[in-house]
Design a protein around this motif. Structure first.
Motif, PDB file in Angstrom:
ATOM      1  N   GLN A  21     -20.743 -31.440 -33.546  1.00 32.18           N
ATOM      2  CA  GLN A  21     -21.616 -31.714 -34.686  1.00 32.18           C
ATOM      3  C   GLN A  21     -20.858 -32.434 -35.804  1.00 32.18           C
ATOM      4  N   LYS A  25     -21.937 -36.202 -36.760  1.00 32.01           N
ATOM      5  CA  LYS A  25     -22.428 -36.409 -38.128  1.00 32.01           C
ATOM      6  C   LYS A  25     -21.540 -37.401 -38.871  1.00 32.01           C
ATOM      7  N   SER A 144     -31.402 -35.401 -37.300  1.00 33.19           N
ATOM      8  CA  SER A 144     -30.789 -35.325 -38.627  1.00 33.19           C
ATOM      9  C   SER A 144     -31.308 -36.383 -39.586  1.00 33.19           C
TER      10      SER A 144
END
Length: 217
Positions: A21, A25, A144
């Motif tokens: 993650q 990200k 996201s």
């Protein structure tokens, strides 16, 4: 596998997912999103505009540049579905099957290449649903990029000030929520069972209907 080994395995995959993650990200914020925003701004500039407001975004979308921007946006959303949703499902399946974890790059490649199943009109509609509808109802898998998406305030004000619109809005939200809950295993059937999109939707609704009490109580 004894309890201690199972605990260590959960910690191992948990740490792996945290690292994944953080990496994806960072990839999104420092590479994908800046490039995506740069492309959109070039397209907007080419129409003689400086920016797009709520009053002229429809006019922009009807231009060749607007159509290109929409296509780029859909493919960007699809890419994020691979990074966010496909990777989670693949990782969960590998854990359940007690298989060794792939490298981070290997998981990204696996998740992105599996997006080929969405390269059709139905897949595009599903992408739009995940990107725009799920953030509103706050149920199911989201990506996201659009997780903070909401109905614009000027539209929400019109809805909430009119009892008829409010009732219709609540009914629509209820239908969308039921639809989302019923299709929660859609990607599992697409990715793990390699089934067609429509069949995967039907299978998901079927398994949720049969085991509803287990999943949602």
């Amino acid at each position: 596998m004894n309890k201690e080994s199972a605990k260590l395995k959960r910690l191992d995959i948990g740490w792996y997912y945290i690292k994944y993650q953080l990496f994806t990200k960072a990839l999104w914020f420092f590479l994908i999103f800046p490039f995506y925003r740069w492309m959109l701004q070039r397209l907007i500039d080419s129409t003689g505009r400086v920016s797009i407001s709520s009053g002229d975004y429809l006019d922009f979308l009807l231009t060749p540049q607007g159509i290109i921007a929409l296509i780029i946006t859909i493919f960007t959303w699809m890419f994020l579905i691979g990074l966010d949703i496909h990777s989670f499902i693949w990782l969960s399946a590998l854990y359940q099957e007690k298989r060794s974890l792939p490298t981070m790059s290997g998981l990204i490649v696996l998740s992105i290449t599996s997006l080929k199943r969405l390269l059709n009109p139905i897949g595009f509609l599903i992408t739009l649903y995940i990107a725009l509808i799920i953030p509103i109802i706050r149920v199911g898998f989201s990506i996201s990029m659009t997780e903070s998406f909401k109905i614009p305030n000027f539209i929400a004000d019109v809805i909430y000030l009119n009892p008829l619109y409010t009732t219709a809005y609540v009914v629509i939200l209820l239908i969308l929520t039921i639809t989302t809950l019923g299709s929660i295993f859609f990607f599992h059937f697409v990715l793990l069972k390699n089934q067609p999109l429509i069949k995967s939707l039907k299978e998901s609704f079927c398994i949720v209907r049969v085991h509803f009490k287990i999943f949602y109580t």
